[in-house]
Design an enzyme around this catalytic site. Structure first.
Site, PDB file in Angstrom:
ATOM      1  N   ASP A  13      -1.763   5.912  -6.822  1.00  0.00           N
ATOM      2  CA  ASP A  13      -1.157   4.755  -7.483  1.00  0.00           C
ATOM      3  C   ASP A  13      -0.028   4.132  -6.667  1.00  0.00           C
ATOM      4  O   ASP A  13       0.950   3.619  -7.207  1.00  0.00           O
ATOM      5  CB  ASP A  13      -0.641   5.136  -8.897  1.00  0.00           C
ATOM      6  CG  ASP A  13      -1.746   5.747  -9.735  1.00  0.00           C
ATOM      7  OD1 ASP A  13      -2.893   5.277  -9.632  1.00  0.00           O
ATOM      8  OD2 ASP A  13      -1.471   6.715 -10.463  1.00  0.00           O
ATOM      9  N   LYS A  16      -2.677   0.856  -3.393  1.00  0.00           N
ATOM     10  CA  LYS A  16      -3.750   0.728  -2.375  1.00  0.00           C
ATOM     11  C   LYS A  16      -4.631  -0.491  -2.673  1.00  0.00           C
ATOM     12  O   LYS A  16      -5.050  -1.198  -1.770  1.00  0.00           O
ATOM     13  CB  LYS A  16      -4.631   1.990  -2.371  1.00  0.00           C
ATOM     14  CG  LYS A  16      -3.878   3.252  -1.994  1.00  0.00           C
ATOM     15  CD  LYS A  16      -4.760   4.490  -2.086  1.00  0.00           C
ATOM     16  CE  LYS A  16      -5.157   4.867  -3.489  1.00  0.00           C
ATOM     17  NZ  LYS A  16      -4.053   5.332  -4.361  1.00  0.00           N
ATOM     18  N   GLY A  40      -7.894   4.145 -10.207  1.00  0.00           N
ATOM     19  CA  GLY A  40      -7.597   2.936 -10.969  1.00  0.00           C
ATOM     20  C   GLY A  40      -6.732   2.051 -10.103  1.00  0.00           C
ATOM     21  O   GLY A  40      -5.630   2.437  -9.737  1.00  0.00           O
ATOM     22  N   HIS A  41      -7.282   0.914  -9.714  1.00  0.00           N
ATOM     23  CA  HIS A  41      -6.522  -0.003  -8.855  1.00  0.00           C
ATOM     24  C   HIS A  41      -6.308  -1.312  -9.617  1.00  0.00           C
ATOM     25  O   HIS A  41      -7.267  -1.935 -10.036  1.00  0.00           O
ATOM     26  CB  HIS A  41      -7.292  -0.322  -7.577  1.00  0.00           C
ATOM     27  CG  HIS A  41      -7.762   0.893  -6.836  1.00  0.00           C
ATOM     28  ND1 HIS A  41      -6.908   1.877  -6.400  1.00  0.00           N
ATOM     29  CD2 HIS A  41      -8.992   1.281  -6.452  1.00  0.00           C
ATOM     30  CE1 HIS A  41      -7.602   2.812  -5.780  1.00  0.00           C
ATOM     31  NE2 HIS A  41      -8.876   2.479  -5.805  1.00  0.00           N
ATOM     32  N   GLN A 228      -7.356   7.974  -4.666  1.00  0.00           N
ATOM     33  CA  GLN A 228      -6.383   9.068  -4.724  1.00  0.00           C
ATOM     34  C   GLN A 228      -5.447   9.022  -3.503  1.00  0.00           C
ATOM     35  O   GLN A 228      -5.189   7.951  -3.001  1.00  0.00           O
ATOM     36  CB  GLN A 228      -7.076  10.435  -4.850  1.00  0.00           C
ATOM     37  CG  GLN A 228      -7.796  10.599  -6.183  1.00  0.00           C
ATOM     38  CD  GLN A 228      -9.105   9.829  -6.260  1.00  0.00           C
ATOM     39  OE1 GLN A 228      -9.945   9.960  -5.388  1.00  0.00           O
ATOM     40  NE2 GLN A 228      -9.287   9.033  -7.279  1.00  0.00           N
TER      41      GLN A 228
HETATM   42  P1  GDP Z   1      -3.618   2.236  -6.476  1.00  0.00           P
HETATM   43  O1  GDP Z   1      -4.327   3.230  -7.330  1.00  0.00           O
HETATM   44  O2  GDP Z   1      -2.980   2.834  -5.258  1.00  0.00           O
HETATM   45  O3  GDP Z   1      -4.460   1.027  -6.138  1.00  0.00           O
HETATM   46  O4  GDP Z   1      -2.390   1.687  -7.365  1.00  0.00           O
HETATM   47  P2  GDP Z   1      -2.418   1.250  -8.907  1.00  0.00           P
HETATM   48  O5  GDP Z   1      -3.068  -0.092  -8.998  1.00  0.00           O
HETATM   49  O6  GDP Z   1      -2.927   2.350  -9.763  1.00  0.00           O
HETATM   50  O7  GDP Z   1      -0.872   1.163  -9.211  1.00  0.00           O
HETATM   51  C1  GDP Z   1      -0.035   0.314  -8.492  1.00  0.00           C
HETATM   52  C2  GDP Z   1       0.590  -0.728  -9.474  1.00  0.00           C
HETATM   53  O8  GDP Z   1       1.660  -1.360  -8.843  1.00  0.00           O
HETATM   54  C3  GDP Z   1      -0.380  -1.845  -9.873  1.00  0.00           C
HETATM   55  O9  GDP Z   1      -0.114  -2.186 -11.205  1.00  0.00           O
HETATM   56  C4  GDP Z   1      -0.014  -2.999  -8.952  1.00  0.00           C
HETATM   57  O10 GDP Z   1      -0.273  -4.276  -9.520  1.00  0.00           O
HETATM   58  C5  GDP Z   1       1.464  -2.775  -8.785  1.00  0.00           C
HETATM   59  N1  GDP Z   1       2.037  -3.181  -7.499  1.00  0.00           N
HETATM   60  C6  GDP Z   1       1.494  -3.070  -6.259  1.00  0.00           C
HETATM   61  N2  GDP Z   1       2.387  -3.462  -5.317  1.00  0.00           N
HETATM   62  C7  GDP Z   1       3.509  -3.805  -5.984  1.00  0.00           C
HETATM   63  C8  GDP Z   1       4.810  -4.262  -5.572  1.00  0.00           C
HETATM   64  O11 GDP Z   1       5.114  -4.411  -4.409  1.00  0.00           O
HETATM   65  N3  GDP Z   1       5.728  -4.495  -6.586  1.00  0.00           N
HETATM   66  C9  GDP Z   1       5.443  -4.324  -7.915  1.00  0.00           C
HETATM   67  N4  GDP Z   1       6.395  -4.542  -8.810  1.00  0.00           N
HETATM   68  N5  GDP Z   1       4.232  -3.885  -8.324  1.00  0.00           N
HETATM   69  C10 GDP Z   1       3.295  -3.641  -7.371  1.00  0.00           C
HETATM   70  P1  IMO Z   2      -5.850   6.247  -7.546  1.00  0.00           P
HETATM   71  O1  IMO Z   2      -7.008   5.963  -6.627  1.00  0.00           O
HETATM   72  C1  IMO Z   2      -3.335   9.189  -9.589  1.00  0.00           C
HETATM   73  C2  IMO Z   2      -5.234  13.036 -10.537  1.00  0.00           C
HETATM   74  C3  IMO Z   2      -5.437  13.365 -12.005  1.00  0.00           C
HETATM   75  C4  IMO Z   2      -5.320  14.877 -11.964  1.00  0.00           C
HETATM   76  C5  IMO Z   2      -5.988  15.236 -10.633  1.00  0.00           C
HETATM   77  C6  IMO Z   2      -7.436  15.689 -10.769  1.00  0.00           C
HETATM   78  O2  IMO Z   2      -5.684   5.254  -8.641  1.00  0.00           O
HETATM   79  O3  IMO Z   2      -4.592   6.495  -6.753  1.00  0.00           O
HETATM   80  P2  IMO Z   2      -9.681  14.380 -11.297  1.00  0.00           P
HETATM   81  O4  IMO Z   2     -10.105  13.596 -12.527  1.00  0.00           O
HETATM   82  O5  IMO Z   2      -9.696  13.578 -10.039  1.00  0.00           O
HETATM   83  O6  IMO Z   2     -10.415  15.685 -11.148  1.00  0.00           O
HETATM   84  O7  IMO Z   2      -8.150  14.788 -11.610  1.00  0.00           O
HETATM   85  O8  IMO Z   2      -5.911  14.055  -9.831  1.00  0.00           O
HETATM   86  N1  IMO Z   2      -5.801  11.744 -10.105  1.00  0.00           N
HETATM   87  C7  IMO Z   2      -5.079  10.653  -9.847  1.00  0.00           C
HETATM   88  N2  IMO Z   2      -3.760  10.419  -9.960  1.00  0.00           N
HETATM   89  N3  IMO Z   2      -4.143   8.236  -9.082  1.00  0.00           N
HETATM   90  C8  IMO Z   2      -5.476   8.465  -8.926  1.00  0.00           C
HETATM   91  O9  IMO Z   2      -6.299   7.597  -8.298  1.00  0.00           O
HETATM   92  C9  IMO Z   2      -6.003   9.696  -9.359  1.00  0.00           C
HETATM   93  N4  IMO Z   2      -7.254  10.245  -9.372  1.00  0.00           N
HETATM   94  C10 IMO Z   2      -7.106  11.498  -9.815  1.00  0.00           C
HETATM   95  O10 IMO Z   2      -4.452  12.770 -12.811  1.00  0.00           O
HETATM   96  O11 IMO Z   2      -3.966  15.249 -11.865  1.00  0.00           O
HETATM   97 MG    MG Z   3      -4.322   3.917  -9.272  1.00  0.00          MG
END
Ligand code: GDP
Ligand code: IMO
Ligand code: MG
Length: 433
Positions: A13, A16, A40-41, A228
């Site tokens: 998170d 990416k 989850g992106h 991840q």
């Molecule tokens: P990922 O799993 O690495 O793709 O990240 P996620 O989407 O799960 O979580 C990142 C969150 O941060 C998302 O809600 C993005 O919209 C948000 N985000 C990404 N870059 C920035 C930033 O520079 N500033 C802020 N405030 N939010 C950001």
């Molecule tokens: P993104 O791509 C954050 C965590 C789960 C749990 C562990 C194992 O959005 O960064 P799983 O269901 O993969 O066997 O769970 O990994 N986990 C993540 N945490 N971001 C993710 O993906 C994750 N995918 C799995 O919360 O601790």
């Molecule tokens: Mg994510």
């Protein structure tokens, strides 16, 4: 032309999806090489009229939102077919063209019994649970390694599919009934469910390793996008509190069929602070008002499960480790805007474990569980930085923060996120040659 790898530097998170989307205009292929719909992106795209469209992607590569990109689901991914088609339908309903998507014939399929097993195993583990996303990821990778998995290509041969499902269930049903005390699973129903996707899946399926090699030979830019992150990698993460795939740069090669000699850059996404979802050690975790502020200002709730993310300060021991494991050429620091308003911003520079200082990740997991952060206190800033587009636009304390983190993690910071929107970013160095 080169292949570029993009990985998460922490526990996921990091942003990416946004970084991939940002580069989408300059790349021809975006390949998801590991994980499944545990990812989850969130990608936020601003319209010219100031409106914001938010997309939450789980299984499809984030490049799907860029019309010129061919999105690829690589062999290293585990595919839940119901989720795949729901996500495609959801995007099509919003006007996103998904017709370029290709799926590896060798990717593994998340069979319905593996979703069940994920959940009952977690329940069985009780206090020792991992806190998985419950999507069947672990059991599906276990089947792959155990050589009883179902692959995408198996859906096009009913006889083979039936044999494989029956073989997998002959053991699993014993476990489900005798150990977990739940109902057994009917092989015919599983075969029927999976075959129901075959016609829709068939036109998408390719030898994606060959497709990508030919694309690279023809001069295409290929971005390999990790799900991840480094500390969730099954080999290099905080085992057993990890996911079940290779989320680091090495996994990009095995999960896509692109050889290491093709990779020219490795970009690691590093959030300006740290978050984690699920169980497991987290040395800089905060349990006070500062942690709550990071969670609420940073909207730190899981894109996949909605769980509140655990929050803490930047940990550069982890950042250095991510650099070492992935061979990082460029870091992208995201969410710097979330740190606005703190008087002082602590940065973890080392750990203390039972009275001994550790400058590097302790190799022993028990030591990591006992690690106490050694902080350096940097000055905070008050100004809203979301409108900054050059490094010099940033307040001097924010510049100093980035430069100190850059020094501590050991590779250049090439971009800095200052908001969720596609254009809310400061570019210091080009991410593509
Ligand atoms: P990922 O799993 O690495 O793709 O990240 P996620 O989407 O799960 O979580 C990142 C969150 O941060 C998302 O809600 C993005 O919209 C948000 N985000 C990404 N870059 C920035 C930033 O520079 N500033 C802020 N405030 N939010 C950001
Ligand atoms: P993104 O791509 C954050 C965590 C789960 C749990 C562990 C194992 O959005 O960064 P799983 O269901 O993969 O066997 O769970 O990994 N986990 C993540 N945490 N971001 C993710 O993906 C994750 N995918 C799995 O919360 O601790
Ligand atoms: Mg994510």
């Amino acid at each position: 032309m080169p292949a570029i790898v993009l990985v998460g530097a922490q526990w996921g998170d990091e942003g990416k999806g946004k970084a991939t989307d940002l580069m989408g205009g300059d790349v021809d292929y975006v390949v998801k090489f590991n994980g499944g719909n545990n990812a989850g992106h969130t990608v936020v795209i601003e319209g010219t009229d100031g409106t914001r469209e938010k997309y939450a992607l789980h299984l499809l590569p984030s490049g799907i939102l860029t019309p010129s990109v061919t999105p690829v689901i690589g062999n290293g991914v585990v595919v839940d077919l119901e989720v795949l088609f729901d996500e495609i339908d959801g995007l099509e309903a919003r006007g996103v063209d998904t017709s370029r998507l290709v799926v590896s014939a060798s990717a593994h399929v998340i069979a319905p019994y593996n979703r069940t097993l994920d959940k009952v195993t977690e329940r069985f583990l009780g206090a020792r649970r991992i806190g998985t996303t419950g999507r069947g990821i672990g059991p599906t990778y276990a089947d792959k390694m155990n050589r009883v998995g179902i692959r995408v290509q198996d859906l096009f041969d009913e006889g083979i599919l039936r044999q494989k499902v029956e073989a997998a269930l002959s053991l699993k049903n014993q476990v489900l009934v005798k150990i977990y005390n739940t109902r057994d699973v009917d092989a015919d129903r599983v075969v029927e469910e999976l075959l129901g996707y075959a016609d829709r899946l068939r036109p998408l399926v390719r030898d994606t390793s060959l497709v990508l090699e030919q694309a690279l030979d023809a001069g295409a830019n290929v971005l390999l996008e990790a799900g991840q992150a480094t500390l969730l990698d099954v080999d290099h993460g905080t085992y057993p509190f990890v996911t079940s795939s290779s989320a680091t740069a090495g996994g990009a090669c095995t999960g896509s069929g692109i050889p290491p000699t093709r990779v020219s850059r490795v970009i690691a996404i590093l959030k300006a602070y740290t978050t984690r979802v699920g169980e497991g050690p987290f040395p800089t975790e905060l349990f006070d008002d500062d942690g709550e502020t990071l969670r609420s200002v940073g909207a730190e709730y899981g894109t996949t499960t909605g769980r509140p993310r655990r929050c803490g300060w930047m940990d550069t021991v982890i950042g250095r480790y991510a650099n070492r494991i992935n061979g990082v050429t460029d870091f992208v620091i995201t969410k710097l805007d979330v740190l606005t308003g703190f008087d002082k911003v602590p940065v973890c520079v080392a750990y203390e474990v039972d009275g001994v200082r550790h400058d590097e990740m302790p190799v022993n997991q028990t030591d990591f569980h006992h690690a106490r952060p050694v902080y350096e206190l940097l000055d905070g800033w008050e100004e809203d930085i979301s409108g900054c587009r050059t490094f010099e636009d940033l307040p001097s304390a924010a510049q100093a923060y980035v430069l100190r983190v850059e020094e501590l993690v050991g590779a250049r910071v090439s971009a800095i996120g200052v908001g969720p929107g596609r254009h809310e970013i400061i570019q210091r160095h080009a991410l593509l040659d």
